[in-house]
Scaffold this motif. Structure first.
Motif, PDB file in Angstrom:
ATOM      1  N   ARG A  45     -16.700 -31.379 -13.715  1.00  0.00           N
ATOM      2  CA  ARG A  45     -17.117 -30.213 -14.233  1.00  0.00           C
ATOM      3  C   ARG A  45     -18.516 -30.403 -13.719  1.00  0.00           C
ATOM      4  NH1 ARG A  45     -13.923 -25.943 -12.013  1.00  0.00           N
ATOM      5  NH2 ARG A  45     -12.147 -26.409 -11.498  1.00  0.00           N
ATOM      6  N   SER A  46     -19.486 -31.457 -14.126  1.00  0.00           N
ATOM      7  CA  SER A  46     -20.918 -31.444 -14.294  1.00  0.00           C
ATOM      8  C   SER A  46     -22.000 -30.793 -13.409  1.00  0.00           C
ATOM      9  CB  SER A  46     -21.384 -32.379 -14.582  1.00  0.00           C
ATOM     10  OG  SER A  46     -20.722 -33.399 -13.258  1.00  0.00           O
ATOM     11  N   GLY A  47     -21.001 -30.333 -12.490  1.00  0.00           N
ATOM     12  CA  GLY A  47     -21.824 -29.199 -11.282  1.00  0.00           C
ATOM     13  C   GLY A  47     -20.864 -29.599 -10.150  1.00  0.00           C
ATOM     14  N   PRO A  48     -22.032 -29.033  -9.181  1.00  0.00           N
ATOM     15  CA  PRO A  48     -21.759 -29.359  -7.521  1.00  0.00           C
ATOM     16  C   PRO A  48     -21.302 -30.546  -7.517  1.00  0.00           C
ATOM     17  CG  PRO A  48     -22.907 -27.471  -7.814  1.00  0.00           C
ATOM     18  CD  PRO A  48     -22.876 -28.278  -8.778  1.00  0.00           C
ATOM     19  N   ALA A  49     -20.170 -31.145  -6.354  1.00  0.00           N
ATOM     20  CA  ALA A  49     -20.470 -32.555  -6.388  1.00  0.00           C
ATOM     21  C   ALA A  49     -21.336 -32.832  -4.996  1.00  0.00           C
ATOM     22  CB  ALA A  49     -19.383 -32.727  -5.495  1.00  0.00           C
ATOM     23  N   ARG A  50     -22.336 -34.178  -5.075  1.00  0.00           N
ATOM     24  CA  ARG A  50     -23.082 -34.882  -4.142  1.00  0.00           C
ATOM     25  C   ARG A  50     -22.183 -34.846  -3.458  1.00  0.00           C
ATOM     26  NH1 ARG A  50     -27.252 -38.969  -6.653  1.00  0.00           N
ATOM     27  NH2 ARG A  50     -28.053 -38.530  -4.327  1.00  0.00           N
ATOM     28  N   PRO A  51     -22.470 -34.366  -1.890  1.00  0.00           N
ATOM     29  CA  PRO A  51     -22.079 -34.714  -0.646  1.00  0.00           C
ATOM     30  C   PRO A  51     -22.205 -36.334   0.269  1.00  0.00           C
ATOM     31  CG  PRO A  51     -24.094 -33.148   0.289  1.00  0.00           C
ATOM     32  CD  PRO A  51     -24.021 -33.667  -1.493  1.00  0.00           C
ATOM     33  N   PRO A  52     -20.816 -36.924   1.137  1.00  0.00           N
ATOM     34  CA  PRO A  52     -21.804 -38.388   1.139  1.00  0.00           C
ATOM     35  C   PRO A  52     -23.094 -38.164   2.273  1.00  0.00           C
ATOM     36  CG  PRO A  52     -19.725 -36.835   2.328  1.00  0.00           C
ATOM     37  CD  PRO A  52     -20.111 -36.250   1.307  1.00  0.00           C
ATOM     38  N   ASP A  53     -23.791 -39.489   1.823  1.00  0.00           N
ATOM     39  CA  ASP A  53     -24.594 -39.512   2.874  1.00  0.00           C
ATOM     40  C   ASP A  53     -24.615 -41.039   3.934  1.00  0.00           C
ATOM     41  OD1 ASP A  53     -25.479 -41.222   0.893  1.00  0.00           O
ATOM     42  OD2 ASP A  53     -26.896 -39.900  -0.522  1.00  0.00           O
ATOM     43  N   ALA A  54     -25.847 -41.559   3.898  1.00  0.00           N
ATOM     44  CA  ALA A  54     -26.141 -42.683   5.174  1.00  0.00           C
ATOM     45  C   ALA A  54     -25.665 -43.384   3.464  1.00  0.00           C
ATOM     46  CB  ALA A  54     -27.180 -42.754   5.443  1.00  0.00           C
ATOM     47  N   ALA A  55     -25.857 -43.157   2.699  1.00  0.00           N
ATOM     48  CA  ALA A  55     -26.390 -44.569   1.722  1.00  0.00           C
ATOM     49  C   ALA A  55     -24.891 -44.782   0.988  1.00  0.00           C
ATOM     50  CB  ALA A  55     -27.404 -44.401   0.300  1.00  0.00           C
ATOM     51  N   VAL A  56     -24.196 -43.906   0.856  1.00  0.00           N
ATOM     52  CA  VAL A  56     -22.415 -43.089   0.150  1.00  0.00           C
ATOM     53  C   VAL A  56     -21.423 -42.143   1.392  1.00  0.00           C
ATOM     54  CG1 VAL A  56     -21.221 -43.254  -1.830  1.00  0.00           C
ATOM     55  CG2 VAL A  56     -23.229 -43.937  -1.891  1.00  0.00           C
ATOM     56  N   PRO A  57     -21.150 -43.048   2.058  1.00  0.00           N
ATOM     57  CA  PRO A  57     -20.903 -42.528   3.343  1.00  0.00           C
ATOM     58  C   PRO A  57     -19.342 -41.515   3.490  1.00  0.00           C
ATOM     59  CG  PRO A  57     -21.045 -44.806   3.689  1.00  0.00           C
ATOM     60  CD  PRO A  57     -21.391 -44.471   2.478  1.00  0.00           C
ATOM     61  N   SER A  58     -18.333 -42.005   1.999  1.00  0.00           N
ATOM     62  CA  SER A  58     -16.750 -42.671   1.776  1.00  0.00           C
ATOM     63  C   SER A  58     -16.940 -40.953   0.464  1.00  0.00           C
ATOM     64  CB  SER A  58     -16.389 -43.459   1.307  1.00  0.00           C
ATOM     65  OG  SER A  58     -16.725 -44.218   2.319  1.00  0.00           O
TER      66      SER A  58
END
Length: 454
Positions: A45-58
């Protein structure tokens, strides 16, 4: 799109009945509670999750309902994108694959909500990893348990970097202790001796504790006076590298999503019970009644990281709890997130240490409790068969009809895959080194104690 379903909680057969999941790599790791409109959140619960992107798509997410962990869901590159929000896609995956109970988590039993909850002392042992430690302490400081004491034990420090970090991070909320002699067991014993809480909980400097972790541990002890030790769920905090995913497939610290209790009278189908103490939990997420652990003598200082034995101090403590007639409980509601080793070299060294530690732990068990020898010998054949199966790589002839590209081939069985079998061989070859390592550790400990009295 795949999911890891909750375990049904019967005794785990050997070899495991269901393979470990093939987690996507790299993947964003996060958590989501189906009964909360917000999220997903980053580990701890350190903050909102980072969404997936082209570098980390999963994405790999721990799914909860009313705070209770239900399982993991994974969204590959094909499922993590789209027009729907990430939360909506995770909810859809959880509803389809985990089939959560629509009534949510069970209500707490009557009379369990004490006005004065048991005090919990959290001991974090560290050595020369201030960046990881800072993240770990910030997570612990977010605890929602009102009676939590946090001790940091600096083990054989080379400078005052860790001390300065602890004293400046949250004055008045953290206690700094120094253990000059290297060894994780010694550092844990230093924290045990200084603990003020009725319960003493241990985690590592490479973990992120859930805000409800300490409270979940306290609730387990409060619910059953026979329980002397509680372990909890360990979830990977990151899946950035193949080595991290490989560790999770081989021997991840997580022990499933169903609570379990063990005692010496448990009718357990595991032929290695109670010596296969690693199935009960791990030192990264364990707690004891403080008085009970002190009566058991704490941790054997000839075991643990920083000694020739390299590990096994937690397993020996678990066996001691059971041998003394207490109950050991696994409660998946007590969640910590662990940062696995990132490189193949680090992973190999860790698995080698596991093998040495296992051999040292079994030697220490017999040194402390010689009466267990006959019982251990009865379990040697089953243990040997299990170890050999883990280390045996499949020999599969080339199939000329197999797809040409790895992406089109069926996923290999993670319990018989060549990479995991290689780790099994590393661990098996290291195991015979454990007895000698433990005996050397005992000699070193005797010298340290003799020197401290002179």
């Amino acid at each position: 799109m795949t999911a890891v379903r909750p375990a049904a909680a019967p005794p785990v057969p050997l070899p495991p009945a269901r393979p470990a999941p093939l987690l996507p790599v790299p993947a964003r790791v996060m958590e989501l509670d189906l009964d909360r409109p917000d999220g997903p959140w980053a580990p701890g619960r350190s903050g909102p999750a980072r969404p997936p992107d082209a570098a980390v798509p999963s994405v790999v997410a721990l799914v909860r309902r009313s705070g209770r962990p239900l399982g993991l869901v994974a969204l590959g590159p094909d499922g993590a994108g789209g027009d729907e929000s990430l939360r909506a896609r995770l909810v859809a995956a959880a509803e389809r694959d985990l089939r959560p109970d629509p009534d949510g988590a069970p209500a707490p039993a009557p009379g369990r909500a004490d006005r004065t909850p048991p005090t919990v002392t959290v001991v974090v042992c560290t050595r020369g990893r201030p960046t990881l430690l800072g993240d770990s302490l910030r997570a612990l400081l977010r605890t929602d348990h009102p009676a939590t004491e946090i001790l940091v034990v600096d083990n054989a420090p080379e400078d005052d970097t860790t001390e300065q970090l602890v004293r400046g991070l949250a004055p008045g909320r953290l206690r700094y202790l120094r253990e000059p002699v290297p060894g994780l067991a010694r550092a844990r014993n230093r924290g045990l001796a200084a603990a003020h809480g009725e319960i003493v909980a241990f985690t590592d400097d490479d973990t992120l504790a859930d805000p409800g972790w300490a409270g979940a541990l306290a609730a387990a002890f409060r619910a059953d006076p026979r329980i002397a030790c509680v372990t909890g769920l360990v979830v990977p905090a990151e899946l950035d590298t193949e080595a991290q995913a490989l560790f999770e497939r081989y021997c991840g610290f997580g022990k499933g999503f169903a609570p379990r209790d063990w005692s010496r009278h448990t009718d357990d189908a595991d032929p290695l019970f109670p010596f296969a103490a690693g199935r009960f939990g791990t030192g990264a997420n364990m707690a004891f009644r403080t008085g009970a652990l002190r009566r058991l003598g704490g941790f054997d200082p000839a075991t643990g990281a920083g000694t020739p034995t390299r590990g096994g101090e937690d397993l020996l403590a678990f066996l001691g709890v059971l041998s003394a007639g207490h109950t050991l409980a696994y409660r998946p509601d007590a969640v910590v997130w662990h940062r696995h080793r990132r490189t193949p070299a680090e992973l190999d060294a860790q698995i080698r240490g596991f093998g040495i530690g296992l051999g040292g732990y079994l030697t220490a068990a017999l040194v402390h409790r010689p009466a267990l020898l006959a019982e251990l010998l009865r379990r040697v054949p089953a243990g040997a068969r299990y170890a050999l199966r883990r280390a045996a790589a499949p020999v599969t002839p080339a199939d000329p009809a197999a797809p040409a590209t790895p992406a089109d081939r069926p996923a290999e069985d993670p319990r018989t895959g060549a990479a995991l079998a290689r780790l099994g061989r590393i661990e098996l070859r290291a195991l015979p080194r454990g007895p000698a390592a433990y005996l050397v550790g005992r000699v070193q400990d005797r010298r340290f104690r003799t020197g401290s009295r002179s």
